[in-house]
Design a protein around this motif. Structure first.
Motif, PDB file in Angstrom:
ATOM      1  N   HIS A  54       0.624  -1.259   0.046  1.00 46.87           N
ATOM      2  CA  HIS A  54      -0.017   0.082   0.025  1.00 46.87           C
ATOM      3  C   HIS A  54       0.778   1.225   0.025  1.00 46.87           C
ATOM      4  O   HIS A  54       1.939   1.210   0.326  1.00 46.87           O
ATOM      5  CB  HIS A  54      -0.978  -0.103   1.414  1.00 46.87           C
ATOM      6  CG  HIS A  54      -1.770   1.223   1.376  1.00 46.87           C
ATOM      7  ND1 HIS A  54      -2.950   1.156   0.737  1.00 46.87           N
ATOM      8  CD2 HIS A  54      -1.763   2.156   2.005  1.00 46.87           C
ATOM      9  CE1 HIS A  54      -3.846   2.140   1.073  1.00 46.87           C
ATOM     10  NE2 HIS A  54      -3.032   2.936   1.712  1.00 46.87           N
ATOM     11  N   ILE A  55       0.406   2.253  -0.466  1.00 46.71           N
ATOM     12  CA  ILE A  55       1.004   3.727  -0.160  1.00 46.71           C
ATOM     13  C   ILE A  55       1.763   4.007   1.137  1.00 46.71           C
ATOM     14  O   ILE A  55       1.246   3.703   1.866  1.00 46.71           O
ATOM     15  CB  ILE A  55      -0.149   4.769  -0.468  1.00 46.71           C
ATOM     16  CG1 ILE A  55      -0.715   4.518  -1.751  1.00 46.71           C
ATOM     17  CG2 ILE A  55       0.617   6.067  -0.791  1.00 46.71           C
ATOM     18  CD1 ILE A  55      -2.267   5.268  -1.568  1.00 46.71           C
ATOM     19  N   ASP A  56       3.057   4.511   0.995  1.00 45.97           N
ATOM     20  CA  ASP A  56       3.603   4.973   2.112  1.00 45.97           C
ATOM     21  C   ASP A  56       3.905   3.550   3.106  1.00 45.97           C
ATOM     22  O   ASP A  56       3.918   3.925   4.480  1.00 45.97           O
ATOM     23  CB  ASP A  56       2.999   5.991   2.833  1.00 45.97           C
ATOM     24  CG  ASP A  56       3.141   7.029   2.095  1.00 45.97           C
ATOM     25  OD1 ASP A  56       4.153   7.275   1.187  1.00 45.97           O
ATOM     26  OD2 ASP A  56       2.362   8.061   2.393  1.00 45.97           O
ATOM     27  N   SER A  57       4.109   2.294   2.797  1.00 44.74           N
ATOM     28  CA  SER A  57       4.595   1.150   3.621  1.00 44.74           C
ATOM     29  C   SER A  57       6.073   1.182   3.632  1.00 44.74           C
ATOM     30  O   SER A  57       6.451   0.159   4.309  1.00 44.74           O
ATOM     31  CB  SER A  57       3.680   0.088   3.047  1.00 44.74           C
ATOM     32  OG  SER A  57       2.650   0.134   3.224  1.00 44.74           O
ATOM     33  N   GLY A  58       6.668   1.798   2.857  1.00 44.40           N
ATOM     34  CA  GLY A  58       8.408   1.759   2.874  1.00 44.40           C
ATOM     35  C   GLY A  58       8.780   0.805   1.938  1.00 44.40           C
ATOM     36  O   GLY A  58      10.011   0.254   2.176  1.00 44.40           O
ATOM     37  N   LYS A  59       7.967   0.691   0.706  1.00 44.48           N
ATOM     38  CA  LYS A  59       8.755  -0.133  -0.281  1.00 44.48           C
ATOM     39  C   LYS A  59      10.153   0.014  -0.932  1.00 44.48           C
ATOM     40  O   LYS A  59      10.955  -0.589  -0.785  1.00 44.48           O
ATOM     41  CB  LYS A  59       7.815  -0.348  -1.400  1.00 44.48           C
ATOM     42  CG  LYS A  59       6.452  -0.943  -1.199  1.00 44.48           C
ATOM     43  CD  LYS A  59       5.397  -0.947  -2.398  1.00 44.48           C
ATOM     44  CE  LYS A  59       5.173   0.512  -2.911  1.00 44.48           C
ATOM     45  NZ  LYS A  59       4.549   1.375  -1.776  1.00 44.48           N
TER      46      LYS A  59
END
Length: 751
Positions: A54-59
């Protein structure tokens, strides 16, 4: 001869020494290490993985740490850091400014003598096709979950995409250092929301600011990450206060594995001692079958838990030889035969590769490919299985974000890129044109938002055309058309952000500022109740005439199929000869492109052709094509029609004090709240809201929640819109088409 060799080597050393004066200190070392990365490993020493979340999960932060610990990069940078450098994988200037990933980026690195190809994918639903095509060609993935946010809307989308392509994966719960981190809640969400048979293989030692390291549940060891950047792993005993929990979690892990793995299940039932090797082998077997999900924990930003995750990638995820890839072998006049591709690294089998992404670079079109069988050398000829065109390979490269490294050959399992190949995304390439094999293409979702677009200056029209041509070719979810009725150029995409990014790229990359119109939603038109038709098309103007009669029923499809169009031929006898039936179908589909109620496409309809009539001389396929169009127009006049609109699943997260204001906002936008969740001062609201009412919500949410709230949305379904919205759409369409009486005529009638 020996003297010549010595002179040659001396020249090389001198050249390198001279170069080193002008290059940065690491350049010579980089040239020396190039050989290490260019070396082709055996197939069992290769892993192709994607980082999805998801967005801003730290990928992107996780990928940056992986590259640093494997020695691929010299120093780490933050996604939106203060040094204005940005992460390696966010190579586009827009990505670094916004702090988001827009395009998936490929790289490769080495960890413990294994070659790992990595694709870092975007998290926003607007760029979902990037995730789609990456997962299509990858053998495995790492699903990153935020320890605070847990399983969010895009996590569900990514999970569906992994299921679609049968991709095995590990879960990594990131951001243990964040305020409100709770990995135990995330695990329960994985079981309840994603329906995964998941269990911890690691436990955190402390949460939030107290996080010090992790515990390996399998080996029963504590792992600490020392050094300036957590590069030194130190193994120690488990803290006294966590020993009971660690033992319980190990039993839980064995139970979850025993339920899906017979070998470990037998050991468990027989009461035999279960060793570390038994557990690891069981995790690998169940991971490959997608019956179990091992859950790793850590915090990429604080440099903890990344190296054990890399070990997990090697231990539990498949190499290209363990993944079954199927192609269709086509022969003229015969049904396609399904064949299993051979990933063995030899040159006996014909080369088969899939082009999964196109990108316009400074040297021409760059085509990303995945090799599934055989090998390819520089200078070989390959054929496009769809167009049958031959291409000579002048240059083969492997990618490290936006930098390229030349290679001489590629083998099965490799991800590489070519220049100067004219193709579409999803095309198959082979070396033997007689032995044509086609691979399954990539699923592309339909666009949901449209906007009018035009260049700000008329002199920029050439650059505008070039930009549109390039972007529509690169991105299959970005559509372009000209509306002849409104005399407007329309672009369609997956969301406001999607179209906004392309508008900014036109200005930056093509020096072509553009003016964007108000977003237009992809409404649809459908019938409320079945309606019969009996239409006769008859035309006589000297010579051969046109005669066709069609009788049948146009009926609505059930709600779960209201985005589809169906046609059934229920004729019996020879009243309508079978060669003319395709003409009826084409006429129906042509009319479905633009409805007469609001000018939108028709959907959720079934055209049942029951009977008709033909003339021995005057009937033709064209006559029946026009008769079908007339029949649909007749139903427009007689039937009851409705407008359908896309409904989005919206997920809003904000502090508790703003809950009332957020719910009021959603209600104002005709949203239906489907669920709420609260944890430690924060709430999450799940709602279904019409897309037409979601424009401008980002700014309103920020102002309502003092910038603390965030939301995400994805397409859910089509549903009938409100009567006032339908009336407005019908009125605007009739006004645009000049179907309404003019103001002068209305004044005359009043007088």
């Amino acid at each position: 001869m020996t003297l010549l060799k010595i002179l040659h080597v001396t020249k090389k050393i001198r050249k390198l020494t001279t170069l080193s004066k002008y290059l940065n200190p690491n350049s010579v070392r980089c040239m020396a290490s190039y050989e290490k990365y260019a070396e082709h490993k055996p197939i069992d020493k290769i892993r192709n993985i994607g980082i999805s979340a998801h967005i801003d999960s730290g990928k992107t932060t996780l990928t940056e740490r992986i590259l640093f610990y494997t020695g691929r990069i010299e120093e780490m940078h933050e996604v939106k850091g203060k040094d204005n450098v940005g992460a390696v994988m966010d190579s586009m200037e827009l990505e670094r400014q916004r702090g988001i990933t827009i395009q998936s980026a490929a790289t490769y690195t080495i960890w413990k003598e294994h070659n790992i190809n990595i694709i870092d994918t975007p998290g926003h639903v607007d760029f979902t096709v990037e995730v789609e095509r990456s997962l299509r060609v990858l053998d495995a993935a790492v699903l990153v979950l935020c320890a605070v946010g847990g399983v969010q809307s895009q996590s569900l989308t990514v999970n569906r995409q992994m299921k679609r392509y049968n991709v095995p994966f590990l879960a990594f719960i990131n951001k243990l250092d964040r305020l409100g981190a709770n990995p135990y809640r995330v695990l329960s969400q994985m079981r309840s929301k994603l329906n995964h048979n998941a269990a911890f293989v690691q436990l955190p030692i402390g949460l939030e600011g107290n996080n010090k390291g992790i515990i390996d549940v399998i080996t029963q060891q504590a792992i600490y990450f020392d050094g300036s950047f957590g590069e030194d792993m130190r193994f120690d005993e488990i803290p006294q206060d966590m020993r009971t929990e660690c033992t319980d979690r190990r039993h839980e892990l064995i139970e979850h594995l025993s339920n899906v793995d017979d070998t470990l299940g037998d050991l468990f039932l027989e009461g035999k001692s279960i060793e570390v090797g038994d557990i690891k082998s069981a995790i690998r077997r169940t991971c490959l079958k997608r019956t179990f999900t091992p859950v790793f924990v850590g915090t990429a930003l604080k440099n903890r838990g990344v190296q054990p995750l890399l070990d997990g990638v090697l231990d539990y995820l498949p190499h290209p030889g363990e993944v079954t890839n199927v192609g269709l072998k086509e022969e003229e006049g015969k049904e396609p035969i399904q064949i299993v591709l051979d990933p063995a690294r030899n040159d006996n089998k014909p080369f088969v590769a899939l082009a999964f992404k196109l990108e316009a670079g400074k040297f021409g079109q760059l085509t990303y490919m995945r090799c599934y069988q055989g090998m390819l050398k520089k200078g070989d000829n390959i054929y496009n299985a769809r167009t049958k065109r031959k291409v000579k390979i002048a240059r083969l490269v492997r990618l490290h974000s936006n930098t390229m490294e030349d290679v001489n050959e590629v083998y099965a399992g490799d991800i590489f890129a070519l220049f100067g190949v004219d193709c579409a995304s999803g095309d198959t390439f082979v070396t033997d044109i007689k032995d044509t094999i086609s691979l399954e293409s990539i699923y592309v979702p339909d666009p949901v938002v449209s906007m009018a677009i035009s260049p700000a200056n008329s002199k920029d029209r050439d650059n505008f055309s070039k930009a549109i041509a390039r972007f529509t070719k690169e991105d299959p979810t970005f559509h372009f058309c000209f509306d002849s009725d409104n005399k407007e150029t329309i672009v369609s995409g997956m969301g406001e952000l999607h179209l906004e990014i392309y508008a900014q790229r036109m200005e930056r990359e093509y020096n072509c500022p553009v003016i964007m119109g108000k977003p237009k939603v992809a409404f649809r038109e459908s019938l409320i109740a079945p309606c019969e038709f009996d239409y006769l098309h008859k035309k006589q103007s000297g010579g051969q005439g046109q005669y066709a009669r069609v009788t049948g029923i146009l009926e609505p499809l059930p709600p779960q199929k209201n985005t589809m169009l169906e046609f059934t031929d229920e004729t019996v006898g020879t009243n309508i000869p079978k060669p003319f039936v395709p003409g009826v179908r084409r006429g129906y589909l042509a009319m479905a492109e633009k409805g007469l109620l609001s000018g939108n496409k028709l959907s959720g309809l079934k055209f049942r052709l029951i009977d008709g009539a033909h003339h021995i001389v005057d009937s033709s396929e064209l006559a029946f094509y026009l008769a079908a169009q007339g029949a649909v127009k007749e139903v427009f006049e007689k039937g009851s029609w409705q407008v359908l609109e896309p409904i989005m699943t919206v997920e809003v997260t904000a502090p508790d004090e703003f809950q009332g204001a957020v719910i009021a906002n959603l209600n104002k936008r005709h949203g239906i709240v489907t669920g709420t969740e609260g944890i430690e001062g924060w709430f999450t609201i799940y709602a279904e809201v019409p897309l037409n009412d979601m424009f401008g919500y980002a700014g309103e949410l920020r102002s309502t929640t003092q910038g603390k709230g965030e939301f995400s949305m994805e397409y859910c379904r089509y549903s009938p819109c409100l009567p006032e919205i339908q009336e407005k759409l019908v009125y605007e369409y009739q006004k645009a088409m000049g179907l309404l009486p003019s103001e002068k005529m209305q004044k005359k009638k009043k007088n």
